[in-house]
Write a protein that holds these residues in place. Sequence first.
Motif, PDB file in Angstrom:
ATOM      1  N   CYS A 227     107.028 -99.940   6.028  1.00 51.63           N
ATOM      2  CA  CYS A 227     106.293 -99.982   7.294  1.00 51.63           C
ATOM      3  C   CYS A 227     104.907 -99.382   7.125  1.00 51.63           C
ATOM      4  CB  CYS A 227     107.067 -99.223   8.359  1.00 51.63           C
ATOM      5  SG  CYS A 227     106.128 -99.024   9.865  1.00 51.63           S
ATOM      6  N   ILE A 228     103.894-100.099   7.649  1.00 48.75           N
ATOM      7  CA  ILE A 228     102.532 -99.586   7.519  1.00 48.75           C
ATOM      8  C   ILE A 228     102.007 -99.037   8.837  1.00 48.75           C
ATOM      9  CG2 ILE A 228     101.884-101.028   5.553  1.00 48.75           C
ATOM     10  CD1 ILE A 228     100.696-103.007   7.560  1.00 48.75           C
ATOM     11  N   GLY A 229     102.853 -99.105   9.862  1.00 46.59           N
ATOM     12  CA  GLY A 229     102.438 -98.531  11.138  1.00 46.59           C
ATOM     13  C   GLY A 229     101.401 -99.342  11.882  1.00 46.59           C
ATOM     14  N   CYS A 230     101.463-100.645  11.743  1.00 46.31           N
ATOM     15  CA  CYS A 230     100.436-101.471  12.379  1.00 46.31           C
ATOM     16  C   CYS A 230     100.647-101.612  13.882  1.00 46.31           C
ATOM     17  CB  CYS A 230     100.416-102.853  11.743  1.00 46.31           C
ATOM     18  SG  CYS A 230     101.900-103.773  12.114  1.00 46.31           S
ATOM     19  N   GLY A 231     101.885-101.430  14.338  1.00 47.92           N
ATOM     20  CA  GLY A 231     102.135-101.485  15.778  1.00 47.92           C
ATOM     21  C   GLY A 231     102.370-102.881  16.321  1.00 47.92           C
ATOM     22  N   ALA A 232     102.439-103.879  15.472  1.00 48.36           N
ATOM     23  CA  ALA A 232     102.655-105.248  15.960  1.00 48.36           C
ATOM     24  C   ALA A 232     103.990-105.359  16.679  1.00 48.36           C
ATOM     25  CB  ALA A 232     102.607-106.237  14.803  1.00 48.36           C
ATOM     26  N   CYS A 233     105.017-104.709  16.125  1.00 44.33           N
ATOM     27  CA  CYS A 233     106.339-104.778  16.729  1.00 44.33           C
ATOM     28  C   CYS A 233     106.345-104.070  18.083  1.00 44.33           C
ATOM     29  CB  CYS A 233     107.378-104.162  15.796  1.00 44.33           C
ATOM     30  SG  CYS A 233     106.965-102.504  15.274  1.00 44.33           S
TER      31      CYS A 233
ATOM     32  N   LEU B  94     106.401 -93.647  14.760  1.00 45.06           N
ATOM     33  CA  LEU B  94     106.996 -94.897  15.236  1.00 45.06           C
ATOM     34  C   LEU B  94     108.428 -94.586  15.638  1.00 45.06           C
ATOM     35  CD1 LEU B  94     106.680 -98.007  15.479  1.00 45.06           C
ATOM     36  CD2 LEU B  94     107.740 -98.158  13.250  1.00 45.06           C
TER      37      LEU B  94
ATOM     38  N   CYS C 297     106.664-108.450  12.378  1.00 45.23           N
ATOM     39  CA  CYS C 297     106.233-107.511  11.350  1.00 45.23           C
ATOM     40  C   CYS C 297     105.525-108.231  10.195  1.00 45.23           C
ATOM     41  CB  CYS C 297     107.422-106.731  10.811  1.00 45.23           C
ATOM     42  SG  CYS C 297     106.920-105.539   9.579  1.00 45.23           S
ATOM     43  N   PRO C 298     104.281-107.844   9.882  1.00 42.30           N
ATOM     44  CA  PRO C 298     103.532-108.550   8.855  1.00 42.30           C
ATOM     45  C   PRO C 298     104.022-108.237   7.444  1.00 42.30           C
ATOM     46  CG  PRO C 298     102.243-106.724   9.701  1.00 42.30           C
ATOM     47  CD  PRO C 298     103.487-106.785  10.517  1.00 42.30           C
ATOM     48  N   VAL C 299     104.724-107.120   7.267  1.00 38.35           N
ATOM     49  CA  VAL C 299     105.151-106.754   5.918  1.00 38.35           C
ATOM     50  C   VAL C 299     106.676-106.773   5.758  1.00 38.35           C
ATOM     51  CG1 VAL C 299     103.096-105.402   5.384  1.00 38.35           C
ATOM     52  CG2 VAL C 299     105.015-104.314   6.546  1.00 38.35           C
TER      53      VAL C 299
ATOM     54  N   ALA D  40     109.012-105.167   7.277  1.00 33.36           N
ATOM     55  CA  ALA D  40     109.601-103.837   7.170  1.00 33.36           C
ATOM     56  C   ALA D  40     110.772-103.669   8.120  1.00 33.36           C
ATOM     57  CB  ALA D  40     108.544-102.786   7.472  1.00 33.36           C
ATOM     58  N   ILE D  41     110.927-104.594   9.055  1.00 35.81           N
ATOM     59  CA  ILE D  41     111.989-104.422  10.044  1.00 35.81           C
ATOM     60  C   ILE D  41     112.914-105.624   9.944  1.00 35.81           C
ATOM     61  CG2 ILE D  41     111.017-105.478  12.113  1.00 35.81           C
ATOM     62  CD1 ILE D  41     111.494-102.751  13.497  1.00 35.81           C
TER      63      ILE D  41
HETATM   64  S1  SF4 Z   1     105.334-104.377  12.692  1.00 37.15           S
HETATM   65 FE1  SF4 Z   1     106.323-103.716  10.796  1.00 37.15          FE
HETATM   66  S2  SF4 Z   1     104.743-102.595   9.727  1.00 37.15           S
HETATM   67 FE2  SF4 Z   1     104.031-102.812  11.830  1.00 37.15          FE
HETATM   68  S3  SF4 Z   1     104.726-100.920  12.803  1.00 37.15           S
HETATM   69 FE3  SF4 Z   1     106.327-102.443  13.136  1.00 37.15          FE
HETATM   70  S4  SF4 Z   1     107.739-102.139  11.451  1.00 37.15           S
HETATM   71 FE4  SF4 Z   1     105.891-101.084  10.881  1.00 37.15          FE
END
Ligand code: SF4
Lengths: 179, 549
Positions: free
Chosen positions: A43-49, A69, A86-88, A90-91
């Motif tokens: 997770c990069i903490g982008c906040g998209a989710c 988060l 999630c762009p990477v 991570a979820i």
């Molecule tokens: S979208 Fe993915 S990378 Fe971004 S905050 Fe949520 S879990 Fe982390």
Amino acid sequence: MSGILNLLKIALEKGCVTFNYPKEKNLTPEGLRGKPEIDFNTCIGCGACVEKCPSNALSLEEHEDIWKLNLFYGRCLMCGVCEEECPVDAIKLIEEYELASKTKKDLEVELQLIRVKCKKCGEYFTTKRLIENMMKEYLELQDSYSDDFTNRILNCPTCRKKEWGEELAEAYREARNEN
Amino acid sequence: MENEIICKIIEKFHEKILKTHKISSETTIFEINKEHLSEIIDYSYNSLNGCFLTMTGTDYLKINSNFLLDYMLGWYSNKQIIIFRTKIHRDEETFTSITNIVPCADWYEREVKESLGLNPLGHPNPRKLLLSDDWPDNIFPLRKNYKNEIPPLNKEANYPFDSPENAEIFNIIPYGPYHFAIHEPIYFRFYTEGEKISKIDLRVGFNYRGLEKIAETRMTYSTIPFLAERICGICGSVHAEAYTQAVEKAASFEAPERAKWIRVVFLEIERIHSHLLWLGVASHMVGFDSGLMQFWRVRDRIMFLAEILTGNRKLYGIIVPGGVRRDINNRKKEHVLKELSEISIEYTELTTALLNLTTLKTRLKGIGFLSQGEAKKFSVMGPVARASNVSIDSRRDYTYEAYSNLEFNLPLRSEGDVLARTLVRVNEVTESLSIIKQALEGLPDGPVYEPIEYIPPDTTSVGIVEGPRGTDVHYIITGENTVYRWRVRAPTYANLPATPIMLKDQNLADAPVIIGSIDPCISCAERFIVIDNKNREKIYNKKILEDKI
Ligand code: SF4
Ligand code: SF4
């Protein structure tokens, strides 16, 4: 009377169809939308989710030098929107569905992400991992970092905007002087 | 060519209609002055045999200093929907009630009264509908300036029940809000003579959650489908679909072809499991639990199919504006087709055996009668209408998604009793099984989702879907990034007001299955009524009960 006999026949033929739960547990088909799990290393903490979660089960808390988060399963709908956003990657929704618990704490997950300071104004802005990810993605598109990129990547949005504004004003002035 | 209904209305009232605009292939808005409203609606509803679909009040003050009142009527056989729109100036706050000429407007007008503070003048029954008894009279939750900061008043308040003139000759039997035979909170008050129910009063609103307000204030276009789905635990996708349709129409967006077919699959899966659930519950209500077990056994196979296709037994979360969220691959398709053919055989076997049981049939026959005339008068929906020989179905008449490519019959009965409603549902399941089969076999290739680029604000739009219980209508006015107004009219909202007619002069013992026969989808209150043997009623609240215990 024959009606009842027919029914009896069906009932006897089919017998008992319930599962012996919880002893038999192979009830989940592939692709079941169970609990979402965050991969802390990715997770990069982008906040998209957080932005797209329909029920606010995910939230992003801002602190001085970290972002937290939070995922609270008590509110989660298991809809899988976060997984899609999630762009990477991570979820992920995993096949676990037995989430009942006696304490609320068991249903909370928290991930702390380190923030970076702006090179110009010294304020904390985004997370370190987000910057790293941007740098990585940049290299996938270009051979090497441009000067512009290296100069600006650690500037916070406010400073960046200011800089752009100044540059724009400068260019405008020059253009006017030339005329 | 203009639609026949529109021509007739325009011909008769051309100088009274201020403006007309077409918002979709089947929907037109007529703007009229509020003085002419009752006259025009009287003609459209009573002389042209319209069907009342919904009525919405909107706080439009910020935009043009008015409230909007939209009455929506539909003509299924003409494939036409007309919204009669009238503006009410902010200082007036009143309008003329049409309940006396269109009885099914009753609830809608009461709702507008309590949620927006517009008073329907001449309403025969202006009691509270959805808000709690102690809700303050001058606070209107659907106004845009409403602040969610009023603490509960917790004050004693009594709901004024209708009581017949010679009340002393009747026994009063309270029925609900918690009742073992009805699984959701609704309160009926029966005035009985011996076993016979002579008069009925009905109180709803125990489950009002203000979902529309939450959507308008806190959610966005893309998250509302998940909320819409949670309006009902049984026909969730129907609501998601109706909302999606409304949004897509507002954006003049066509979902990808494959998505349209997949949506049909889920809508029909939902209809089957809902009808099977109902058949089980209805058997249980007449004391026939083998029926419950057997119907639910078959139903569970359908639930597993849903789980395989969406990852969930219920609340699929599949239908969103733009398409669907999961594709159906070939392996799953084959599996579902195989299961469906097995389920069909099992289902036919079961229904033949059960419906030949004289005990079950005698119990359902001839009770809860609703004539064709009454059914039209109350604009009842879905299987309830079709069991009274009113041939309406929005899948056929306001066709949407891929339904126009699929073949299906519309089971109709003319008896109008509980048995007829049962048989209509039994046959609908068979039709639905065939629809899913056709939809899966004909599934076109292509993408299943395309993002919607732009949704213009201030656009009125309507989504109409035939749910298991009848026509579900979602009305929206779009705003910036989210809906400005969202009005949900679930089919039970139309069917419930007709239950007093079905219950009149019936036996008390048949009441559960008669109420159940509309497949009500309602929800909790903490107060109940105890009647002492002298016919005097006393209301016990939680505190008194606790003291007693
Ligand atoms: S979208 Fe993915 S990378 Fe971004 S905050 Fe949520 S879990 Fe982390
Ligand atoms: S699964 Fe849905 S509700 Fe749960 S955290 Fe993800 S987006 Fe939010």
